[in-house]
Write a protein that holds these residues in place. Sequence first.
Motif, PDB file in Angstrom:
ATOM      1  N   VAL A   1      24.294 -40.050 -28.959  1.00 27.08           N
ATOM      2  CA  VAL A   1      23.349 -39.179 -28.244  1.00 27.08           C
ATOM      3  C   VAL A   1      22.005 -39.900 -28.229  1.00 27.08           C
ATOM      4  CG1 VAL A   1      22.334 -36.878 -28.086  1.00 27.08           C
ATOM      5  CG2 VAL A   1      24.561 -37.168 -29.190  1.00 27.08           C
ATOM      6  N   ARG A   2      21.377 -39.945 -27.052  1.00 31.14           N
ATOM      7  CA  ARG A   2      20.116 -40.686 -26.900  1.00 31.14           C
ATOM      8  C   ARG A   2      19.017 -39.802 -26.329  1.00 31.14           C
ATOM      9  NH1 ARG A   2      21.302 -46.176 -26.894  1.00 31.14           N
ATOM     10  NH2 ARG A   2      23.501 -46.689 -26.607  1.00 31.14           N
ATOM     11  N   ASN A   3      17.820 -39.945 -26.897  1.00 33.10           N
ATOM     12  CA  ASN A   3      16.650 -39.222 -26.393  1.00 33.10           C
ATOM     13  C   ASN A   3      15.599 -40.167 -25.833  1.00 33.10           C
ATOM     14  OD1 ASN A   3      17.585 -36.579 -27.342  1.00 33.10           O
ATOM     15  ND2 ASN A   3      17.303 -37.462 -29.385  1.00 33.10           N
TER      16      ASN A   3
ATOM     17  N   GLY B   1      18.035 -50.066 -27.928  1.00 30.69           N
ATOM     18  CA  GLY B   1      19.310 -50.728 -28.183  1.00 30.69           C
ATOM     19  C   GLY B   1      20.068 -51.106 -26.926  1.00 30.69           C
ATOM     20  N   SER B   2      21.377 -50.824 -26.947  1.00 32.79           N
ATOM     21  CA  SER B   2      22.239 -51.292 -25.857  1.00 32.79           C
ATOM     22  C   SER B   2      21.904 -50.627 -24.518  1.00 32.79           C
ATOM     23  CB  SER B   2      23.713 -51.063 -26.208  1.00 32.79           C
ATOM     24  OG  SER B   2      23.997 -49.689 -26.281  1.00 32.79           O
ATOM     25  N   LEU B   3      21.304 -49.426 -24.542  1.00 35.77           N
ATOM     26  CA  LEU B   3      20.957 -48.748 -23.287  1.00 35.77           C
ATOM     27  C   LEU B   3      19.889 -49.541 -22.522  1.00 35.77           C
ATOM     28  CD1 LEU B   3      21.577 -45.886 -21.885  1.00 35.77           C
ATOM     29  CD2 LEU B   3      19.282 -45.295 -22.640  1.00 35.77           C
TER      30      LEU B   3
ATOM     31  N   VAL C   1      15.409 -41.149 -32.043  1.00 35.16           N
ATOM     32  CA  VAL C   1      15.560 -41.931 -30.809  1.00 35.16           C
ATOM     33  C   VAL C   1      16.994 -41.819 -30.283  1.00 35.16           C
ATOM     34  CG1 VAL C   1      15.490 -44.300 -29.888  1.00 35.16           C
ATOM     35  CG2 VAL C   1      13.712 -43.494 -31.455  1.00 35.16           C
ATOM     36  N   ASP C   2      17.954 -42.107 -31.163  1.00 38.43           N
ATOM     37  CA  ASP C   2      19.381 -41.977 -30.814  1.00 38.43           C
ATOM     38  C   ASP C   2      20.188 -41.950 -32.102  1.00 38.43           C
ATOM     39  OD1 ASP C   2      19.666 -44.666 -31.667  1.00 38.43           O
ATOM     40  OD2 ASP C   2      19.401 -45.438 -29.641  1.00 38.43           O
ATOM     41  N   PHE C   3      21.446 -41.617 -32.010  1.00 33.93           N
ATOM     42  CA  PHE C   3      22.306 -41.603 -33.199  1.00 33.93           C
ATOM     43  C   PHE C   3      23.761 -41.565 -32.774  1.00 33.93           C
ATOM     44  CE2 PHE C   3      23.403 -37.049 -33.099  1.00 33.93           C
ATOM     45  CZ  PHE C   3      22.390 -36.547 -32.283  1.00 33.93           C
TER      46      PHE C   3
ATOM     47  N   ASP D   1      21.535 -45.600 -41.170  1.00 34.87           N
ATOM     48  CA  ASP D   1      22.499 -46.615 -40.722  1.00 34.87           C
ATOM     49  C   ASP D   1      22.992 -46.311 -39.310  1.00 34.87           C
ATOM     50  OD1 ASP D   1      22.532 -48.239 -42.922  1.00 34.87           O
ATOM     51  OD2 ASP D   1      24.634 -47.906 -43.434  1.00 34.87           O
ATOM     52  N   ASN D   2      23.046 -45.027 -38.960  1.00 36.36           N
ATOM     53  CA  ASN D   2      23.567 -44.709 -37.617  1.00 36.36           C
ATOM     54  C   ASN D   2      22.652 -43.835 -36.760  1.00 36.36           C
ATOM     55  OD1 ASN D   2      24.296 -42.330 -39.016  1.00 36.36           O
ATOM     56  ND2 ASN D   2      26.300 -43.211 -39.463  1.00 36.36           N
ATOM     57  N   CYS D   3      21.372 -43.778 -37.183  1.00 41.10           N
ATOM     58  CA  CYS D   3      20.347 -43.101 -36.358  1.00 41.10           C
ATOM     59  C   CYS D   3      19.222 -44.097 -36.101  1.00 41.10           C
ATOM     60  CB  CYS D   3      19.669 -41.975 -37.123  1.00 41.10           C
ATOM     61  SG  CYS D   3      20.692 -40.604 -37.578  1.00 41.10           S
ATOM     62  N   ARG D   4      18.573 -44.005 -34.964  1.00 45.84           N
ATOM     63  CA  ARG D   4      17.293 -44.710 -34.820  1.00 45.84           C
ATOM     64  C   ARG D   4      16.190 -43.693 -35.064  1.00 45.84           C
ATOM     65  NH1 ARG D   4      19.918 -48.010 -30.728  1.00 45.84           N
ATOM     66  NH2 ARG D   4      19.886 -50.135 -31.532  1.00 45.84           N
ATOM     67  N   LEU D   5      15.323 -44.004 -36.015  1.00 43.32           N
ATOM     68  CA  LEU D   5      14.229 -43.104 -36.379  1.00 43.32           C
ATOM     69  C   LEU D   5      12.929 -43.890 -36.315  1.00 43.32           C
ATOM     70  CD1 LEU D   5      16.005 -41.580 -39.518  1.00 43.32           C
ATOM     71  CD2 LEU D   5      15.497 -40.337 -37.397  1.00 43.32           C
TER      72      LEU D   5
ATOM     73  N   PHE E   1      17.055 -54.111 -40.345  1.00 39.46           N
ATOM     74  CA  PHE E   1      18.028 -55.121 -40.789  1.00 39.46           C
ATOM     75  C   PHE E   1      18.491 -55.948 -39.587  1.00 39.46           C
ATOM     76  CE2 PHE E   1      22.644 -56.014 -41.129  1.00 39.46           C
ATOM     77  CZ  PHE E   1      22.614 -56.965 -42.141  1.00 39.46           C
ATOM     78  N   ARG E   2      18.868 -55.252 -38.478  1.00 37.66           N
ATOM     79  CA  ARG E   2      19.373 -55.964 -37.296  1.00 37.66           C
ATOM     80  C   ARG E   2      18.354 -56.994 -36.798  1.00 37.66           C
ATOM     81  NH1 ARG E   2      20.432 -50.512 -35.360  1.00 37.66           N
ATOM     82  NH2 ARG E   2      22.623 -49.958 -35.597  1.00 37.66           N
ATOM     83  N   GLN E   3      17.073 -56.595 -36.818  1.00 36.14           N
ATOM     84  CA  GLN E   3      16.026 -57.441 -36.228  1.00 36.14           C
ATOM     85  C   GLN E   3      15.222 -58.219 -37.265  1.00 36.14           C
ATOM     86  OE1 GLN E   3      13.757 -54.664 -33.808  1.00 36.14           O
ATOM     87  NE2 GLN E   3      15.583 -54.002 -32.693  1.00 36.14           N
TER      88      GLN E   3
END
Length: 254
Positions: free
Chosen positions: A93-95, A99-101, A174-176, A200-204, A218-220
Motif C-alpha cells: 500500500v502506497r501513500n 522505491g520501485s514506484l 510512505v508505503d508498506f 523492515d517492511n514500512c517506509r517511515l 540499510f538499502r541506501q
Amino acid sequence: MTRRRRIYEGKAKVLFEGPEPGTLVQYFKDDATAFNNQKHGIITGKGVLNNRISEYLMMRLADIGIPTHFVRRLNMREQLVREVEIIPVEVVVRNIAAGSLVKRYGLKEGQQLPRSIVEYYYKSDELGDPMCSEEHITAFGWANTQDIDDILSMSLRINDYLSGLFLGVGLRLVDFKLEFGRLYSEDDMRIVLADEISPDNCRLWDAKSNEKMDKDRFRQDLGGVKEAYQEVARRLGILPDGGNLDMKGPKTIQ
Ligand code: UDP
C-alpha cells in the motif's frame, strides 16, 4: 529455542513449532537483506526492536477489529503466533511515491499520491517477486475474488489507521508491505493479517525533516539503521524502561 523444531527460516525471521498445535514461535533475527538477497548485513538489535514494534502494531490493529496471527510476545526476540497458510501474495500500500514506484513510473520521490495505491506481488524469491494483478491471483488459484475483497478492504483500513497512528508520533507512512494467511478452525476459514509490521517492511519518514527512519537506511547505506528503528520504537512509546535493550536475547520476560 534449540529445543524446538524449526519449521521455516526466512531472511529476517525463523519459525519454530509452537507449544500447542496450531501455534508457531516467530523468532526475529538481526539479519537484513535487500535487492532480492544481493545485499546482506547484520543490524545488531534489529530483531529485538522489530519484535516489539510488530507486537505493538498488531495489538493496535486487533483493537480496531483486524484479525491477526499474533497471540503474544514471549521474550525479547520471540512471539507466539497462530499457524496460518500464507497466501503467496505481497500486498503493498502506497501513500507517497518512493522505491520501485518512482523507478517504474518516473515519479519524483516524496510526491503525494492522488490516492492510496494498492499493488500485489507474487511471493517468489526465485522470480524476484513479480508484480501481479487480481487476474493472475485468481487465475493461478493463489486466492479467490472473495479472499481478494477481504484482503483489499483490510489493507485499506490498516493503511488509514496506521497512517494516523504514525502521524501522531511525527512519522509519515510512505508505503508498506503486508502478508495475509488462512486461519482454519473447526469447519471455518478466515483470512488474517500475518508476518510482521516493522521498519523492515514500512517506509517511515520524519514528518518535519523527511529523514528516512526505515530499512532504506540499510538499502541506501545511510548509516544509523539501528538508531532509526530505535527512534521509531521510542516515539511509539514502546522502548523498554531506560531504553536498555538486550541485543542478544532471547530472555523470558513472562
Ligand atoms: N517491501 C517489503 N518486501 C519486499 C518488497 C517491498 O517489505 O519484498 C516493502 C518495502 O519496504 C516498502 C514497500 O514494500 O515499504 C514498497 O516497496 P517497493 O516496491 O518500493 O520496493 P523496494 O524499492 O523496497 O525494493
